[in-house]
Design an enzyme around this catalytic site. Sequence first.
Site, PDB file in Angstrom:
ATOM      1  CD  GLU A   1      -1.565  -5.856   4.969  1.00 37.99           C
ATOM      2  OE1 GLU A   1      -1.755  -4.662   5.248  1.00 37.99           O
ATOM      3  OE2 GLU A   1      -1.318  -6.721   5.825  1.00 37.99           O
TER       4      GLU A   1
ATOM      5  N   GLY B   1      -1.915  10.819 -11.360  1.00 37.58           N
ATOM      6  CA  GLY B   1      -2.574   9.611 -10.844  1.00 37.58           C
ATOM      7  C   GLY B   1      -2.390   9.396  -9.354  1.00 37.58           C
TER       8      GLY B   1
ATOM      9  CE  LYS C   1      -5.583   4.595   2.246  1.00 32.27           C
ATOM     10  NZ  LYS C   1      -4.662   5.493   1.561  1.00 32.27           N
TER      11      LYS C   1
END
Length: 814
Positions: free
Chosen positions: A605, A663, A681
Amino acid sequence: MKVLKFGGTSVANAKNISLVKNIIADLKSDKTVVVVSALGGITDLILKTAALASQQDKSYMTSLKEIEDRHLVTIKELIPIQSQSKVLSKVKSELNTLETLLEGAFLIGEITPKLSDKIVSYGELLSSYIISEYFISEGIDTAYADSRELIKTNSTYGKAAVNFERTNHNISNFLTNCSNSTAVMGGFIASSVNGDSTTLGRGGSDYTAAIIANAGNAEALEIWTDVSGMYTANPRIVKQAMAIPKISYEEAMELSHFGAKVLYPPTIQPVLSKGISILIKNTFDPHAPGTLITKNKNGEGKTVRGISHVENIALISLEGPGMVGITGISKRFFEVLSTAGISVVMITQASSEHSICIGVDNHDADHAVQVINDAFNVEISQGKIKTVVAEKDLAIIALVGDNMKSHQGLSGKMFSTLGKNNVNIRAIAQGASERNISAVILKEDVKKALNTLHEEFFEENVKQLNLFVMGVGNVGAKFLNQILTQKKYLKEKLKLSIRVIGISNSRTMVFDEDGIALKNWPELLAKGQKADKELFFETVNKLNFRNSIFVDNTASQEVSETYNSYLRNSISVVTCNKIACSSEYSNYQELKDLARQYNAPFLFETNVGAGLPIIDTLKHLVASGDKILKIQAVLSGSLNFVFNNFNDTTTFHDVVKQAQEEGYTEPDPTIDLSGVDVMRKILILARESGNVLDIEDIQNDSFLPKESLETNNNADFFKTLTKHEESFQEMYRKAVEEDSKLKYVAQYENGKASVGLQRIPRGHDFYNLEGSDNIVLFYTERYPDQPMIIKGAGAGADVTASGIFADIVRIGNF
Ligand code: ADP
Ligand code: ASP
Ligand code: MG
């Protein structure tokens, strides 16, 4: 009259024997017979010593010394000094005789079954004598009885058959003439009609006690041991097993036949006809209620009363094309085995009558194969029957309960539970009584099978999940902390008990079969062994826990290449690593197929939108028959951050630098800025919508200058950004002119996917997307105009960790 039997552990040493004395002293009974085993471990030790002697191995003397010491120390600790000398001299004289017998075996280099029984009988002879003298010294009115004079048997050494007529007569005479309140005698040992020592089979002291109870019409028989009763499964293997308060004779017999060692199987027979109940009690916890075995059938309550298992089983099948034509084949088959003295533990017969399959003890397997092949020699040479072979090292696992027959679906539940955990079933048997359903499985699956079945039938649906976590960077560390804080809630509310059994980073790895103490995982991991991905997998596989889940929190290609090994062994895989699902289609497909084939979920997921339920929603849409028409999405938290912060008062270079430092990007920012991450994705979403697509099929109109894309280190990359600042400012200006915002959009429609920078006009669903949020619009047959929208934080360690957590919980509910 009451009969109390104390097993090996209960009389293993002076301290334990004093507990036994307390139990006897507290008894309210006019007369008590106490049957004792040898001091714990002594029977095995004597047998080992005898084997050494018969192999002419001098070290038998060291082992004999150990036997002597155990007894002498016990006497010195138990019996007051003034009474010691008599007991010591008697015991020493018996030990001398034992030594002489062993010397004999050593000299001739052989031991006959007759001599073996004589030698092994010293265990109970000595223990019963010492205990009777100790009772006397403690003021208990005690008589010593030599079991060999009371219990008479045939001469089948090792497991002699009792002559009940003579035995019952001897016992009632003894009881009538015995004026003492208590009598102590050894279990297990007896003698033949000729007066030679015999034994009743390993574990046979229980049987001795039942024989006495029957002959003396005892009001009760109590078996005192080292556990608080007969448990729902062997408590040493199944930690959650519980003592069964009440059980019928038949159920107890069935459980002990299938390996519940707490009661020697023949024990019930002598007390059954007289309806004498058996109470199993714990010497070390005398107040625990224990288990009452009576003739009452259990009219209500649980259908499955207990689960037991026998190890070291071999399967032997008689089969062949000509079997149906041969008359009396079963009769001959079983006659041969019975003549050879081989006991058949289990029988299954296929409905086709083309084969008979039996389970026997491993020890008997070669002998059985030989006698069967001899007996069917003619048929084998005619090709009607195949030469018989034995398949060894198996185990039988059995569900037992009086009421099982009136409940449908139990075997279905049993086999699907085993199947889900990849326990391979070699054979199945259901007795005519339908009091048990048994299955033959591999020995190495026993622990897993017992625990899963126990969970299914006894533990009110608390499911244990066993986690093996690789990668403890930002995401992994957050994940472990989330488990720690949620543990209690999950157990109480979701009936999931989550344990982390293994943790690894790239340097070290650590395992704890009882679950790693998560409070201290960083220290435990630091002290662990050297990390090794293959060894990690091998350990997970060998531990063979039920509901095992491998969790990949790395971004490593190599780790992603190990998933198939896990899935092939029915170990589920949960990963936030995108590499596997965006690799070649064939690899993605293989992993999905393996997951299906081996009943092991493969969940990812967090590959898209971190913790947002994007893939799960997509799966539900597809599974419920909806069709995906179009997907439009902003799937890169990093690019969203960059374009939300870039304007004419900053430089593109500085914003990207800031994103990298905070980050938001991968360590190599080109992976994000080139669109590769978004391509992966949308590829995964397109595949999950049912399309066969590879990364090359995705169109990518990069907004970056060619020169930037071609750099191969961060410093050069950033230089090109400065160089092309003007073109970035131009992109921004155009967007402002059109009252729109720059968004990096992924799109999928009609089997085609693309990614690229777009100017999104005011009013569009994407226009107000803040920070590093993600958004996905699903246009489907059911949602054709107003898409289904999922929106929220799409990057960050916390949300990613919670997404992994959600996958784990999904597996728990699977
Ligand atoms: P004793 O020496 O007292 O006769 P045993 O070792 O023969 O004791 O039997 C007790 C042991 O039986 C327990 O310690 C346990 O390991 C084993 N056992 C196996 N199955 C069961 C079960 N279903 N319930 C209780 N104990 C069991
Ligand atoms: N001492 C014997 C054995 O170990 C009998 C018993 O303990 O029941 O098998
Ligand atoms: Mg026993």
